[in-house]
Scaffold this active site. Structure first.
Site, PDB file in Angstrom:
ATOM      1  N   GLY A   1      -4.610  -4.401   2.067  1.00 37.09           N
ATOM      2  CA  GLY A   1      -4.331  -2.965   2.204  1.00 37.09           C
ATOM      3  C   GLY A   1      -5.274  -2.066   1.454  1.00 37.09           C
ATOM      4  N   THR A   2      -6.569  -2.414   1.452  1.00 30.22           N
ATOM      5  CA  THR A   2      -7.526  -1.507   0.813  1.00 30.22           C
ATOM      6  C   THR A   2      -8.729  -1.332   1.735  1.00 30.22           C
ATOM      7  OG1 THR A   2      -8.855  -1.085  -1.172  1.00 30.22           O
ATOM      8  CG2 THR A   2      -8.559  -3.386  -0.552  1.00 30.22           C
TER       9      THR A   2
ATOM     10  N   ARG B   1       3.899  12.941  -7.379  1.00 28.26           N
ATOM     11  CA  ARG B   1       3.625  11.524  -7.107  1.00 28.26           C
ATOM     12  C   ARG B   1       4.640  10.657  -7.850  1.00 28.26           C
ATOM     13  NH1 ARG B   1       1.296  14.475  -4.841  1.00 28.26           N
ATOM     14  NH2 ARG B   1       2.968  13.872  -3.442  1.00 28.26           N
TER      15      ARG B   1
ATOM     16  N   GLU C   1      -6.707  -2.691   9.552  1.00 25.96           N
ATOM     17  CA  GLU C   1      -7.959  -2.624  10.330  1.00 25.96           C
ATOM     18  C   GLU C   1      -9.066  -3.208   9.461  1.00 25.96           C
ATOM     19  OE1 GLU C   1      -7.774   1.552  10.764  1.00 25.96           O
ATOM     20  OE2 GLU C   1      -8.250   1.910   8.670  1.00 25.96           O
TER      21      GLU C   1
ATOM     22  N   ALA D   1       0.911  -5.089   6.555  1.00 23.39           N
ATOM     23  CA  ALA D   1       1.142  -5.959   5.389  1.00 23.39           C
ATOM     24  C   ALA D   1       2.541  -6.564   5.414  1.00 23.39           C
ATOM     25  CB  ALA D   1       0.940  -5.147   4.114  1.00 23.39           C
TER      26      ALA D   1
ATOM     27  N   HIS E   1      -6.086   1.278 -11.894  1.00 19.46           N
ATOM     28  CA  HIS E   1      -6.244   2.736 -11.794  1.00 19.46           C
ATOM     29  C   HIS E   1      -5.118   3.482 -12.504  1.00 19.46           C
ATOM     30  CE1 HIS E   1      -8.972   2.464  -7.985  1.00 19.46           C
ATOM     31  NE2 HIS E   1      -9.599   2.111  -9.093  1.00 19.46           N
TER      32      HIS E   1
ATOM     33  N   ILE F   1      -0.849   3.206  -8.028  1.00 20.94           N
ATOM     34  CA  ILE F   1      -0.224   3.736  -9.248  1.00 20.94           C
ATOM     35  C   ILE F   1       1.302   3.652  -9.158  1.00 20.94           C
ATOM     36  CG2 ILE F   1      -2.185   5.243  -9.747  1.00 20.94           C
ATOM     37  CD1 ILE F   1      -0.566   7.610  -8.625  1.00 20.94           C
TER      38      ILE F   1
ATOM     39  N   CYS G   1      -1.096  10.144 -24.222  1.00 24.18           N
ATOM     40  CA  CYS G   1      -1.304  11.253 -25.163  1.00 24.18           C
ATOM     41  C   CYS G   1      -2.779  11.329 -25.552  1.00 24.18           C
ATOM     42  CB  CYS G   1      -0.459  11.060 -26.427  1.00 24.18           C
ATOM     43  SG  CYS G   1      -0.702  12.417 -27.602  1.00 24.18           S
TER      44      CYS G   1
ATOM     45  N   ASN H   1      -5.327  -6.800   6.354  1.00 21.93           N
ATOM     46  CA  ASN H   1      -5.449  -5.348   6.453  1.00 21.93           C
ATOM     47  C   ASN H   1      -5.093  -4.877   7.861  1.00 21.93           C
ATOM     48  OD1 ASN H   1      -6.227  -3.394   4.384  1.00 21.93           O
ATOM     49  ND2 ASN H   1      -7.703  -2.666   5.922  1.00 21.93           N
TER      50      ASN H   1
HETATM   51  N1  APR Z   1      -0.645  -2.704   6.236  1.00 22.30           N
HETATM   52  C1  APR Z   1      -1.878  -3.126   5.832  1.00 22.30           C
HETATM   53  N2  APR Z   1      -2.930  -2.296   5.629  1.00 22.30           N
HETATM   54  C2  APR Z   1      -2.716  -0.982   5.834  1.00 22.30           C
HETATM   55  C3  APR Z   1      -1.466  -0.456   6.248  1.00 22.30           C
HETATM   56  C4  APR Z   1      -0.402  -1.382   6.447  1.00 22.30           C
HETATM   57  N3  APR Z   1       0.813  -0.982   6.831  1.00 22.30           N
HETATM   58  N4  APR Z   1      -1.587   0.896   6.376  1.00 22.30           N
HETATM   59  C5  APR Z   1      -2.861   1.208   6.046  1.00 22.30           C
HETATM   60  N5  APR Z   1      -3.551   0.086   5.737  1.00 22.30           N
HETATM   61  C6  APR Z   1      -4.945  -0.047   5.311  1.00 22.30           C
HETATM   62  C7  APR Z   1      -5.874   0.972   5.936  1.00 22.30           C
HETATM   63  O1  APR Z   1      -6.402   0.446   7.150  1.00 22.30           O
HETATM   64  C8  APR Z   1      -6.960   1.103   4.872  1.00 22.30           C
HETATM   65  O2  APR Z   1      -7.977   0.121   5.066  1.00 22.30           O
HETATM   66  O3  APR Z   1      -4.968   0.212   3.923  1.00 22.30           O
HETATM   67  C9  APR Z   1      -6.226   0.794   3.572  1.00 22.30           C
HETATM   68  C10 APR Z   1      -5.960   2.028   2.730  1.00 22.30           C
HETATM   69  O4  APR Z   1      -7.207   2.517   2.320  1.00 22.30           O
HETATM   70  P1  APR Z   1      -7.281   3.791   1.359  1.00 22.30           P
HETATM   71  O5  APR Z   1      -6.419   4.875   1.885  1.00 22.30           O
HETATM   72  O6  APR Z   1      -8.739   4.053   1.117  1.00 22.30           O
HETATM   73  O7  APR Z   1      -6.608   3.319  -0.003  1.00 22.30           O
HETATM   74  P2  APR Z   1      -7.274   2.402  -1.106  1.00 22.30           P
HETATM   75  O8  APR Z   1      -8.220   1.411  -0.500  1.00 22.30           O
HETATM   76  O9  APR Z   1      -6.183   1.874  -1.963  1.00 22.30           O
HETATM   77  O10 APR Z   1      -8.129   3.463  -1.985  1.00 22.30           O
HETATM   78  C11 APR Z   1      -8.787   2.937  -3.129  1.00 22.30           C
HETATM   79  O11 APR Z   1      -9.495   5.145  -3.752  1.00 22.30           O
HETATM   80  O12 APR Z   1      -8.785   7.304  -3.736  1.00 22.30           O
HETATM   81  C12 APR Z   1      -9.058   6.241  -4.561  1.00 22.30           C
HETATM   82  O13 APR Z   1      -8.105   5.672  -6.629  1.00 22.30           O
HETATM   83  C13 APR Z   1      -7.813   5.824  -5.275  1.00 22.30           C
HETATM   84  O14 APR Z   1      -6.910   3.629  -5.623  1.00 22.30           O
HETATM   85  C14 APR Z   1      -7.481   4.488  -4.657  1.00 22.30           C
HETATM   86  C15 APR Z   1      -8.826   3.986  -4.194  1.00 22.30           C
END
Ligand code: APR
Length: 233
Positions: free
Chosen positions: A175-176, A59, A203, A219, A109, A93, A117, A201
């Site tokens: 984007g979450t 990573r 979706e 995004a 996170h 991260i 350490c 987002n």
């Molecule tokens: N532009 C905007 N949004 C996007 C794009 C893009 N190009 N590509 C994907 N997405 C959206 C997806 O639709 C989804 O809703 O980003 C989101 C990603 O979701 P996850 O994969 O669940 O990532 P995240 O929400 O950051 O996860 C949260 O979960 O696994 C743990 O600690 C880890 O920080 C992470 C946390």
């Protein structure tokens, strides 16, 4: 979105997707082909520290090979020009917000480019590998682990995050998926303290209905347009 002074922006893996860093839930619960329990929990680290160190070595390399996309650059410009309070709380991260010009960034996170350490508790920027158990530069013990908040561990600087949300006029989620707490609950706190809430987002997230407004799309398109709208006020 008038008379906005204080802003909190929450970002997730989706903002870095167009920089080539895979999101978590795109690959049915696997993170780079590993179940998160195996590589993102203290139990997984105890069970197979070598696997976990190699996983985060990969990573760390991926992050350094990635480049900020238009969304990171737009938030960097917002940070440089925004006169009110601004806090970018990221679940990511990677360091793409910083390399995109943002300064007011909080990694709740942890960070791929940091080593922690477990003997002397110091944290230090780390761009190399940890798989060979190098000595801690501060205390010399071979006790370095990835500075990542694993499932079951407490995210960083939560008090600071809630204070910023308490002062916010605008809360933006970018984007979450809204799948993981406590980040998924920030929008409810923002509503409680009277902020306008906006989701950008690809979706609808699991918490979409909690937002005053949601814009769907990548995004790299939505964030520059949102920043331009804010800055022309
Ligand atoms: N532009 C905007 N949004 C996007 C794009 C893009 N190009 N590509 C994907 N997405 C959206 C997806 O639709 C989804 O809703 O980003 C989101 C990603 O979701 P996850 O994969 O669940 O990532 P995240 O929400 O950051 O996860 C949260 O979960 O696994 C743990 O600690 C880890 O920080 C992470 C946390």
């Amino acid at each position: 979105m008038d008379d906005i002074r204080n802003i909190v922006i929450l970002t997730g893996a989706g903002i870095s997707a167009e920089s080539g860093l895979r999101t978590f839930r795109a690959s049915d619960g696997l993170w780079e082909d590993h179940p998160v329990e195996e590589v993102a929990t203290p139990e997984g680290f105890r069970r197979d520290p070598g696997l976990v160190q190699r996983f985060y070595d990969a990573r760390r390399a991926d992050v350094q090979a990635a480049v900020p996309n238009a969304a990171h650059l737009a938030l960097g410009e917002l940070d440089m020009r925004w006169k009110g309070e601004l806090l970018i709380v990221t679940q990511n991260i990677d360091d793409l917000h910083e390399r995109g010009g943002a300064r007011r960034v909080l990694h709740m996170h942890g960070e791929a480019l940091s080593a922690w350490c477990t003997s002397c508790d110091t944290r230090r920027r780390w761009t190399g590998t940890l798989r060979d158990n190098p000595p801690c530069p501060a205390c010399g013990m071979a006790a370095l682990r990835p500075d990542i908040v694993w499932f079951g561990e407490m995210p960083y600087r939560m008090g600071e995050i809630f204070q910023a949300i308490g002062r916010a006029d605008l809360f933006v989620s970018i984007g979450t998926s809204g799948a993981v707490y406590p980040a998924a609950g920030f929008v409810e706190e923002a509503r409680r303290t009277g902020a306008h809430t906006l989701e950008l987002n690809l979706e609808p997230s699991l918490g979409s209905r909690l937002f005053d407004e949601a814009r769907l799309g990548p995004a790299s398109e939505l964030v520059p347009a949102f920043v331009a709208e804010l800055l022309q006020k």
